[in-house]
Design an enzyme around this catalytic site. Structure first.
Site, PDB file in Angstrom:
ATOM      1  N   CYS A 118      59.427  31.738  53.755  1.00  0.00           N
ATOM      2  CA  CYS A 118      60.147  31.293  54.955  1.00  0.00           C
ATOM      3  C   CYS A 118      59.011  31.804  55.873  1.00  0.00           C
ATOM      4  O   CYS A 118      58.882  32.868  56.235  1.00  0.00           O
ATOM      5  CB  CYS A 118      61.443  31.947  55.283  1.00  0.00           C
ATOM      6  N   CYS A 145      31.471  46.796  40.483  1.00  0.00           N
ATOM      7  CA  CYS A 145      32.903  46.991  41.059  1.00  0.00           C
ATOM      8  C   CYS A 145      33.006  45.916  42.144  1.00  0.00           C
ATOM      9  O   CYS A 145      32.614  45.942  43.184  1.00  0.00           O
ATOM     10  CB  CYS A 145      33.111  48.413  41.415  1.00  0.00           C
TER      11      CYS A 145
END
Ligand SMILES: [Zn+2]
Length: 294
Positions: A118, A145
């Protein structure tokens, strides 16, 4: 672009009106049935009003009669869910910039997926399908990383969204723990969506080659393991050509390049806690720094 501007530049967001800011930044709710996208039926993509990241496809929009635009699916990795403090509802935010979107509900049985996002109409902007073709470019890079690559790429001009994830391996839907073993074949990678009118693949690629060490074999900085290898996953022949060209420029400067150039395969977004890691935690990368190489 100087080193300084990458380390100090703030993320560029769209300017918001007072009404937009009330909902998007202060988690307000617009009145039902007034939003211009509530009953809108155009074909295309709904993007974040604040940062422009793609959030929902029109094919997932449905009429719920609740007064706000409703979707039963989000673009994978684009929306994060946060339990409301009252323990009753689940808030949804743009995964890229944290803009408040609305709430997500289940158990209403309104569609087969039984999910209703919503969303405040004012949190969204609609991009028609006919404008969309060719509007965005995608790049996938792996260089250690993914938190560090994510950090620098998000700051680059023209970048719309960056998703940390896994690619290049053989295991379907891998988890972080699985990838950490180094046995899945996957690398920690980032998927970048960019606006070709504001930047180019070549610019992003050169930046990528300057924020990690493309000469390190089998890891990046202190992170050792196949999942931390340096790799460019190209989406098409143009990207492949640009990648080989840029790597040749570095080779001609004496760099012994370890970076692989590989055709892109399925990209699996990483777990939510890996997304926007340094921004969410207010830290800066330990293994990625900008070093001029071009
Ligand atoms: Zn956003």
């Amino acid at each position: 672009m100087s080193e300084e501007s990458y380390s100090q530049e703030k993320l560029q967001f769209n300017d918001l009106t007072k009404a937009e800011s009330y909902v998007i930044n202060n988690k307000g709710t617009e009145s039902p049935f007034v939003g211009k996208l509530t009953n809108f039926k155009g074909k295309g993509t709904y993007v974040c009003k604040k940062c422009g990241a793609a959030l929902y496809y029109s094919s997932d929009k449905f009429e719920s009669d609740c007064g706000w635009p409703s979707f039963d699916n989000e673009i994978k990795g684009a929306v994060i869910r946060i339990p409301d403090p009252d323990g009753m509802r689940t808030e949804i935010e743009c995964a890229n910039c944290g803009a408040h979107l609305g709430h997500v509900f289940t158990g209403e049985h309104l569609t087969a997926k039984d999910v209703r996002h919503c969303v405040n109409s004012i949190s969204l902007e609609f991009v028609p399908a006919q404008l969309e073709a060719g509007r965005y470019g995608t790049a996938i890079f792996a260089g250690g990383c993914f938190w560090g690559v994510d950090y620098f790429m998000k700051k680059a001009p023209g970048v719309i969204s960056v998703t940390s994830g896994y690619t290049g391996g053989t295991v379907k839907n891998p988890t972080y723990q699985e990838v950490c073993t180094g046995n899945t074949g996957h690398s920690e990678a980032v998927k970048i969506v960019y606006d070709p009118q504001k930047t180019t693949y070549d610019k992003l690629l050169k930046l990528f080659l300057e924020i990690h060490d493309p000469t390190q074999v089998g890891g990046q900085g202190p992170d050792i393991g196949d999942q931390y290898r340096s790799e460019i996953f190209y989406m098409n022949e143009d990207q492949k050509m640009i990648a080989e060209n840029d790597l040749n420029i570095l080779r001609s400067k004496g760099f012994k390049i370890a970076t692989k150039v590989t055709k892109a395969s399925e990209f699996y977004p990483a777990e939510t806690y890996h997304q926007d890691y340094y921004f969410k935690n207010g830290k800066t990368p330990y293994c990625h720094i900008f070093t001029k190489r071009f």
